[in-house]
Scaffold this motif. Structure first.
Motif, PDB file in Angstrom:
ATOM      1  N   HIS A  72       0.847  -1.197   0.000  1.00 39.34           N
ATOM      2  CA  HIS A  72       0.000   0.000   0.000  1.00 39.34           C
ATOM      3  C   HIS A  72       0.881   1.245   0.000  1.00 39.34           C
ATOM      4  N   ARG A  77      -6.351   5.286  -3.877  1.00 35.65           N
ATOM      5  CA  ARG A  77      -6.830   5.047  -5.243  1.00 35.65           C
ATOM      6  C   ARG A  77      -5.886   4.134  -6.012  1.00 35.65           C
ATOM      7  N   ARG A  78      -4.577   4.287  -5.778  1.00 35.52           N
ATOM      8  CA  ARG A  78      -3.607   3.431  -6.469  1.00 35.52           C
ATOM      9  C   ARG A  78      -3.778   1.983  -6.044  1.00 35.52           C
ATOM     10  N   THR A  79      -3.909   1.757  -4.735  1.00 38.59           N
ATOM     11  CA  THR A  79      -4.093   0.381  -4.254  1.00 38.59           C
ATOM     12  C   THR A  79      -5.405  -0.191  -4.761  1.00 38.59           C
ATOM     13  N   ALA A  80      -6.462   0.610  -4.738  1.00 40.67           N
ATOM     14  CA  ALA A  80      -7.767   0.140  -5.223  1.00 40.67           C
ATOM     15  C   ALA A  80      -7.697  -0.204  -6.707  1.00 40.67           C
ATOM     16  N   ARG A  81      -6.981   0.619  -7.481  1.00 39.72           N
ATOM     17  CA  ARG A  81      -6.858   0.340  -8.915  1.00 39.72           C
ATOM     18  C   ARG A  81      -6.126  -0.977  -9.147  1.00 39.72           C
ATOM     19  N   GLN A  82      -5.058  -1.217  -8.389  1.00 42.43           N
ATOM     20  CA  GLN A  82      -4.321  -2.467  -8.541  1.00 42.43           C
ATOM     21  C   GLN A  82      -5.199  -3.669  -8.183  1.00 42.43           C
ATOM     22  N   ARG A  84      -8.466  -3.766  -8.393  1.00 41.66           N
ATOM     23  CA  ARG A  84      -9.484  -3.898  -9.441  1.00 41.66           C
ATOM     24  C   ARG A  84      -8.893  -4.597 -10.672  1.00 41.66           C
ATOM     25  N   GLU A  85      -7.660  -4.253 -11.001  1.00 40.06           N
ATOM     26  CA  GLU A  85      -7.008  -4.883 -12.152  1.00 40.06           C
ATOM     27  C   GLU A  85      -6.801  -6.379 -11.934  1.00 40.06           C
ATOM     28  N   THR A 108     -14.217   2.186  -1.592  1.00 40.88           N
ATOM     29  CA  THR A 108     -13.680   2.691  -2.857  1.00 40.88           C
ATOM     30  C   THR A 108     -13.981   1.748  -4.012  1.00 40.88           C
ATOM     31  N   LEU A 109     -13.914   0.437  -3.734  1.00 39.79           N
ATOM     32  CA  LEU A 109     -14.167  -0.563  -4.774  1.00 39.79           C
ATOM     33  C   LEU A 109     -15.657  -0.862  -4.953  1.00 39.79           C
TER      34      LEU A 109
END
Length: 426
Positions: A72, A77-82, A84-85, A108-109
């Motif tokens: 983290h 947002r960066r962690t959430a994006r990772q 989600r990917e 966030t997700l």
């Protein structure tokens, strides 16, 4: 105390398969990854930067079994994006320090979770006591503070027979101290501040009124469909020095357990627990009934995971995983007869020593001993037991007779007195 099944069945059927992110899986020995793998789920560990970890967790986590690891860094947002990917479809906390981030990530997700605005209610003893009182539930009078002088002034103003000093963070394993004078409060304050900082990274403490009575550990799992379900209630017994001696699994049929279950459900609502596991420490006082002392909103591995039937003393991680992957069934209580007694007994070394081979074999081969926990090896060095984590090991006793449990328990304590820890190194 009597042992029996809980009033639920954890279903083996999985209604879906996905990927779960386990936030800060410190101190859980990779159990989340193991249990989710049993249901076909993949797991991703979300770790915290080493500089932000309390000293207790700087050695890292057991990440074997996890499909991937995300540190983290760089913001939510960066962690959430990772995540989600990588297809994360659920987020859970792997430890107390992971609760706030897990709550924020689920929001966030857009996943099912608890409100991040109330995370402190699931991590902080002071916030919990205030929330319970605000909801009209029994709660200990408390003060959360980092100031010893403020705590002493509060204690003098309240003028109660005894007080409890504890780490504010409910995940800290250091045992609270019972104090009856300003001198005792001051002494406990110093070492508990150090313990709280070591385990949780914050030195904040709470001082509360001491509520005498039997203490219980209540394990629960919660979900949108099942609401709050009690998976086990353990009655605790401690020594005069407040060291854990034994825990006994209670019968789900007893009025006492039903009373605590009802209170627990209302308390979890007050703490904002909508989904996931919780571990509640309660005291039952005459004339007052059940009162929550602290709650932890994450699953901890149980040292007494499974006994004669799969639902007796169900491991808390296993219960939490199954409720998120397969759901819960609630059969009629009468369909689950009380048939076993189970105790978890902590060995207590009065001093540093060596495990004696003959006496160790005596206690580990008693008729009711169904499992041993910890490195119980003849000739191994042990240290003086000051809390549960420093116990040489644990014995799980299981029998159809309460008398048999009590007989073997007396033998265990007698063998300790005879010299269990006075052996010679091999």
């Amino acid at each position: 105390m009597a042992l029996a099944s809980t009033s639920l069945v954890l279903s083996d059927r999985s209604t879906r398969v996905g990927v779960v992110a386990v936030v800060a899986p410190y101190g859980e020995g990779g159990r989340h990854a193991q249990e989710y793998a049993r249901h076909g789920w993949g797991t991703i560990a979300v770790t915290l930067p080493s500089h932000s970890l309390p000293a207790e967790h700087r050695g890292g986590a057991d990440l074997s079994g996890y499909r991937g690891v995300i540190e983290h860094l760089g913001g939510l947002r960066r962690t959430a994006r990772q995540l989600r990917e990588r297809g994360a479809s659920a987020v859970v906390a792997g430890s107390g320090i992971g609760v706030p981030l897990a709550d924020r990530l689920t929001q966030t997700l857009g996943l099912a979770g608890n409100d991040p605005g109330t995370s402190s209610l699931r991590t902080d003893r002071g916030a919990q006591a205030a929330a319970l009182a605000g909801a009209g539930l029994a709660a200990p009078r408390s003060l959360r503070t980092a100031s010893l002088s403020e705590a002493l002034r509060w204690a003098e103003f309240c003028c109660m027979p005894a007080y409890v000093v504890a780490a504010a963070d409910s995940s800290v394993t250091a045992p609270p101290a019972i104090c009856r004078s300003a001198t005792e409060i001051s002494s406990a304050w110093r070492w508990l501040r150090r313990a709280a900082h070591h385990h949780a990274g914050t030195p904040d403490l709470v001082i509360q009124e001491h509520l005498p009575g039997q203490q219980y550990i209540v394990h629960t799992v919660s979900g949108p469909a099942s609401q709050h379900v009690v998976t086990g209630v353990w009655a605790e017994e401690r020594t005069s020095g407040h060291v854990h001696a034994r825990s006994d699994l209670m019968t789900s049929h007893s009025l006492l357990v039903r009373s605590m279950s009802l209170y627990a459900s209302r308390a979890l609502d007050a703490l904002g627990v909508e989904i996931g596991p919780a571990r509640c420490r309660m005291v039952f006082s005459a004339g007052r009934g059940p009162t929550l002392l602290s709650a932890r909103a994450f699953a901890q591995p149980s040292s007494a995971a499974e006994f004669s039937r799969p639902n007796i003393g169900m491991d808390h991680v296993r219960a939490a995983v199954q409720v998120s992957t397969g759901g819960l069934d609630r059969p009629p209580v009468d369909d689950q007869p009380d048939s076993r007694f189970v105790s978890r007994v902590s060995l207590i070394a009065p001093h540093d020593g060596i495990l004696d081979a003959h006496l160790l074999r005596t206690v580990t081969t008693l008729p009711t001993v169904s499992r041993t926990i910890g490195p119980l090896v003849a000739g191994a060095a042990v240290r003086k037991t000051v809390d549960r984590s420093s116990s040489p090991g644990e014995l799980v006793l299981s029998a159809s007779s309460r008398h048999a449990i009590e007989e073997d328990y007396r033998v265990i304590r007698a063998v300790e007195t005879l010299g269990l820890y006075d052996g010679a190194a091999l």
